[in-house]
Scaffold this motif. Structure first.
Motif, short mmCIF file in Angstrom:
data_model
loop_
_atom_site.label_atom_id
_atom_site.label_comp_id
_atom_site.label_asym_id
_atom_site.label_seq_id
_atom_site.Cartn_x
_atom_site.Cartn_y
_atom_site.Cartn_z
N LYS A 163 0.82 -1.21 0.00
CA LYS A 163 0.00 0.00 0.00
C LYS A 163 0.85 1.25 0.00
CE LYS A 163 -3.70 2.29 2.61
NZ LYS A 163 -4.58 2.19 3.80
N ASN A 164 1.98 1.21 0.74
CA ASN A 164 2.85 2.37 0.86
C ASN A 164 3.93 2.41 -0.22
OD1 ASN A 164 1.45 3.16 3.17
ND2 ASN A 164 2.83 2.00 4.53
N HIS A 165 3.97 1.38 -1.07
CA HIS A 165 4.99 1.27 -2.12
C HIS A 165 6.39 1.37 -1.51
CE1 HIS A 165 2.09 1.51 -5.44
NE2 HIS A 165 1.43 2.36 -4.66
N ASP A 166 6.59 0.69 -0.42
CA ASP A 166 7.86 0.70 0.28
C ASP A 166 8.68 -0.51 -0.17
OD1 ASP A 166 9.94 1.11 1.98
OD2 ASP A 166 8.88 0.47 3.79
N PHE A 167 9.41 -0.34 -1.30
CA PHE A 167 10.16 -1.47 -1.85
C PHE A 167 11.66 -1.23 -1.87
CE2 PHE A 167 6.21 -1.15 -4.61
CZ PHE A 167 5.46 -1.94 -3.77
N ASP A 168 12.11 -0.11 -1.34
CA ASP A 168 13.53 0.23 -1.42
C ASP A 168 14.37 -0.82 -0.72
OD1 ASP A 168 12.83 2.48 -2.75
OD2 ASP A 168 12.97 3.81 -1.00
N GLY A 169 15.40 -1.29 -1.45
CA GLY A 169 16.34 -2.26 -0.88
C GLY A 169 15.89 -3.70 -0.96
N PHE A 170 14.67 -3.95 -1.44
CA PHE A 170 14.18 -5.32 -1.48
C PHE A 170 14.38 -5.97 -2.85
CE2 PHE A 170 12.09 -3.85 2.29
CZ PHE A 170 11.99 -4.97 3.10
N PHE A 171 14.57 -5.15 -3.87
CA PHE A 171 14.65 -5.71 -5.21
C PHE A 171 15.91 -5.24 -5.91
CE2 PHE A 171 10.09 -5.59 -4.30
CZ PHE A 171 9.79 -6.92 -4.50
N GLY A 172 16.35 -6.08 -6.78
CA GLY A 172 17.50 -5.77 -7.62
C GLY A 172 17.61 -6.84 -8.68
N CYS A 173 18.77 -6.93 -9.26
CA CYS A 173 18.94 -7.91 -10.33
C CYS A 173 18.93 -9.34 -9.80
CB CYS A 173 20.22 -7.62 -11.09
SG CYS A 173 21.70 -7.58 -10.03
N SER A 174 19.18 -9.53 -8.48
CA SER A 174 19.24 -10.89 -7.93
C SER A 174 17.89 -11.61 -8.00
CB SER A 174 19.73 -10.85 -6.47
OG SER A 174 18.85 -10.07 -5.67
N SER A 175 16.79 -10.85 -7.93
CA SER A 175 15.47 -11.47 -8.04
C SER A 175 15.26 -12.06 -9.43
CB SER A 175 14.37 -10.45 -7.72
OG SER A 175 14.52 -9.94 -6.41
N ASP A 176 15.70 -11.34 -10.45
CA ASP A 176 15.59 -11.87 -11.81
C ASP A 176 16.54 -13.03 -12.04
OD1 ASP A 176 13.62 -10.07 -12.43
OD2 ASP A 176 14.95 -8.64 -13.44
#
Length: 816
Positions: A341-354
């Motif tokens: 809801k808060n669009h708080d995604f900083d630091g959780f995603f990067g190229c490692s998820s792909d």
């Protein structure tokens, strides 16, 4: 005098020489200087009046007068007899001139689009309506397929019939097309304007994401399926994102036994993901259907299928059922309602998820088992699932040249994102095994990932659209619907429209060009013959006519104020001088008379001054007027000259010659006087000493036609011609020449970036002038269909004022 329709059984007017009926194409009535009208072919066949003037004269067969006539310019240099043309029967229409016999359908354009600011960014992303790629009527939330219905030139360069995918872009109800009850009868929304309106209705994040995908697909050519742009059905929303489509997907590789071929595809898939990360874009989830193979067997990523998969995930559909490969850390974020809801995604995603998703995809390809990687979050621990995958992968690659690849692929499935390798390492491993070489100098830069921040496609605005309707479950399995393949074609529903007489002038709230509202028109009726000119000054609208009068209208409510009489001949032109000292209305007539009227609260019926040009009666007649800021009035006449009159004592100060035929129009801009003539040229003159400056003409053979109107703005000069062409000159250099209408264009007006034109075709076209360093373009913005020929156009205060041949004056405006 006013023209009335002839009786239904009356014979059509005919040429007095050949007795052929006049028409608007092959036997156009032309007016000789003596006043008689003959058809064009007869005029061209008449012998010269004398051997000495064989190329410049002829003798009228009716009155035997010797009249001037340029053999080089031909009959087209003579004016048409509009009164006779108006008497021509309108039914049945001539096949070659249908547009004048029937009410023409308006171009699919709206009046003054308010989304011009988007054009610079999405100019090459709006597919033309003729592309018509949709071949089915799918559910709005589903990915559709189709093919292009026409060839697309620059910048797409796509052939007709090219297969495409269409992903719907959610718009609010009514966006991109005004409600039916708000559509005025005289215009129809254009395809380009409706598309831009729909784009403008998106959130800033969705707009940025859409523009980014289109730009990235162009930069990553031959790595991803090209996103051509956006398109909208002419009947209704939604907006569709149209992209390249290849029918062969990764799923078909599961049936092939060639490990080497799969290895090359794996290497190309790694390159695609690396290039995406180089663009700062992370996908968030992958599936086998997200990749496809082109006709040469090369791997491409399909953005449309990725977004369709992401929408299914965001709608809550089981990732197992739709084949979505999602890293554990991404699943955890998706399950956190507050964070989403808060669009708080900083630091959780990067190229490692792909990297994790790509590792699962490689496992599916190499083991030929899609279900193996889909059950990592089902019963059992993650470590047990990881060991199971490693065992199956080793068994599948045992004895093949890709056997060493198993270890690095298993490491891609590490639960800890920091324990996963870089995609470049996977690429180097595959290349080394296939090429039998340790040379990895061609490997992409593997240090770029730490230099960019990533935006995740799965968590973007485009993936969250149609969230409620994306979850389509049947028997426990979600379906991503696809449209039928090229089964039927779309037919454009183009409705005819005409001007509407709306006398209720509710002008409240129309000054804001961005305000929403409907377009209306008002009709001002006072003249008894063709309206020849419009001018604004001193708080009034002035209109001149062939009925020898000038009507004055209030600019507050467009009510009729006064009728100025005094001319003994048809008034052909009118201008207004509006400065601090005084305001004057100046009119010229066909008898060479020039009348000056003072504009004040009294509006005296008697002219302040009047005089007549001294010239031969055969060439008499003031055709056009212009006023400069240096205190001069300029008049263009049938005697081929331009005269400069002092506004202080109304004396003749200078006569400028050079044109070879009637001077038809004048315009003043940036210290220069521009004059257009029936000889097809535009001449420029210095206002300081009235000396000639240059001649603007087109060197293309056969392009000479009488100049009918000129308008200037900054360093631009726009001219219109009898053959339906218009030309744009920038700094006295021709930058654009194009046929705009089928008939003569009698009026053009360039006001800022807006270009207005109208004439014989009974259509007012409104276009936007777009300028960059290398070219000048005109974008269609508006189209209005009128009941009769347009003779003059004036733009004032967000209103479009139009003079017409049938004596009416139309005012088009936006009302809330």
């Amino acid at each position: 005098m006013a023209t009335t329709a002839p009786p239904a059984d009356a014979d059509p007017p005919e040429c007095p020489v050949c007795l052929s009926p006049f028409d608007a194409t092959s036997a156009v009535p032309r007016v000789l200087p003596c006043g008689h009208s003959l058809c064009g072919p007869c005029i061209g066949a008449l012998p010269p009046a004398s051997a000495a003037a064989a190329g410049s004269s002829l003798r009228c067969p009716l009155c035997c007068q010797c009249v001037p006539f340029s053999r080089a310019l031909g009959p087209s240099s003579l004016p048409k007899n509009l009164a006779l043309l108006a008497l021509l029967p309108s039914s049945p229409p001539s096949p070659s001139h249908t547009i004048t016999a029937t009410a023409p359908a308006p171009l699919p354009l709206p009046l003054h689009a308010s989304h011009s600011r988007l054009l610079s960014r999405f100019r090459h992303a709006v597919l033309p309506e003729s592309a018509s790629p949709l071949r089915s009527a799918p559910t709005p939330a589903c990915l559709a397929s189709g093919s292009l219905d026409s060839d697309l030139g620059a910048p797409w360069f796509c052939a007709r019939g090219s297969p495409v995918s269409l992903l719907p872009i959610e718009t609010r109800p009514g966006e991109g097309r005004p409600p039916a009850e708000q559509e005025a009868e005289f215009y129809r929304p254009s395809h380009a304007a409706r598309v831009l309106a729909a784009i403008g209705a998106l959130s800033d994040a969705a707009m940025e994401e859409l523009a980014g995908l289109i730009a990235s697909s162009a930069r990553l050519a031959r790595r991803v399926c090209r996103v051509y742009g956006v398109w909208m059905d002419p009947d209704a929303p939604p907006l569709w994102m149209v992209s390249e489509r290849h029918p062969r997907s990764f799923s078909q590789l599961l049936e092939e036994e060639m490990v080497a071929q799969i290895g090359f595809v794996v290497m190309e898939a790694c390159e695609v993901i690396m290039r995406l990360h180089g663009e700062g874009l992370a996908l968030g989830c992958l599936g086998l259907d997200c990749f496809c193979l082109d006709s040469f067997g090369h791997c491409l990523l399909d953005f449309s299928r990725v977004l369709a998969l992401c929408r299914g995930v965001r709608a809550g559909v089981s990732s197992y059922s739709i084949g979505a490969l999602i890293a554990p850390e991404v699943v955890a974020v998706l399950g956190d309602t507050l964070r989403m809801k808060n669009h708080d995604f900083d630091g959780f995603f990067g190229c490692s998820s792909d990297i994790w998703s790509l590792g699962c995809l490689l496992v599916s390809l190499l083991t030929r088992d899609e279900r193996l990687v889909a059950g990592w979050n089902s019963e059992g621990s993650y470590d047990d699932w990881e060991k199971k995958v490693g065992t199956r992968l080793n068994a599948s690659l045992l004895g093949t040249q890709l056997e060493p690849l198993a270890a690095i692929i298993v490491s891609c499935l590490s639960y800890d994102p920091k324990g996963r390798p870089e995609i470049a390492d996977v690429w180097k491993c595959v290349r080394g095994l296939l090429m039998k070489s340790g040379d990895v100098t061609l490997a992409p830069d593997d240090d770029f990932a730490v230099q960019k921040s990533f935006r995740c496609l799965l968590l973007g605005e485009l993936s969250s659209m149609f969230a409620e309707s994306s979850a389509v479950e049947s028997d426990g399995k979600a379906q991503l619907s696809r449209g039928a393949e090229d089964s039927s074609s779309n037919q454009d529903d183009v409705s005819n429209g005409g001007c509407r007489n709306d006398r209720a002038l509710d002008l409240s709230g129309i000054d804001d060009p961005e305000s929403a509202g409907m377009f209306k028109s008002a009709t001002l009726i006072a003249h008894r013959d063709c309206v020849t000119g419009l001018a604004i000054g001193g708080g009034f609208l002035f209109s001149s006519s062939y009925d020898k009068t000038i009507n004055v209208w209030s600019l507050q409510d467009f009510s009729h104020v006064q009728c100025l009489k005094g001319h003994e001949h048809k008034i052909t032109t009118i201008v207004v001088v509006d400065n601090e000292n005084h305001s004057l209305c100046i009119s010229g007539d066909s008898g060479s008379g020039i009348f000056v009227w003072r504009i004040d609260s009294t509006l005296k019926e008697e002219p302040l001054n009047k005089w007549y040009e001294h010239n031969d009666w055969l060439y008499r007649g003031v055709i056009c007027l212009a006023v400069s800021g240096t205190g001069y009035l300029y008049s263009g006449s049938r005697d081929k000259s331009i005269k400069a009159w002092s506004l202080e004592d109304y004396s003749l100060r200078c006569t400028m010659t050079g044109h070879k035929s009637t001077v038809s129009c004048l315009a003043v801009a940036s210290g220069i006087l521009y004059s257009g003539s029936w000889d097809g040229t535009i001449r420029s003159w210095w206002l300081t000493d009235h000396t000639p400056l240059s001649v603007l003409e087109d060197d293309i053979a056969g392009s000479i036609a009488p100049v009918l109107s000129i308008s200037t703005e900054a360093n631009f000069v726009v001219s219109s011609y009898e053959n339906g062409y218009f030309k744009i000159w920038k700094n006295d250099v021709l930058v654009k020449s194009e046929k705009l209408q089928n008939g003569a264009i009698y009026a053009v007006k360039l006001s800022g970036k807006w270009f207005y034109s109208g004439g014989w075709d009974k259509i007012i076209k409104i276009q936007e002038l777009l300028e960059d360093e290398s070219e000048v373009e005109l974008r269609d913005v508006a189209s209005i269909t009128c009941d009769t020929i347009i003779t003059s156009i004036l733009s004032w205060d967000e209103r479009l004022i139009v003079g017409q041949f049938n004596r009416d004056i139309k005012v088009y405006y936006k009302a809330q």
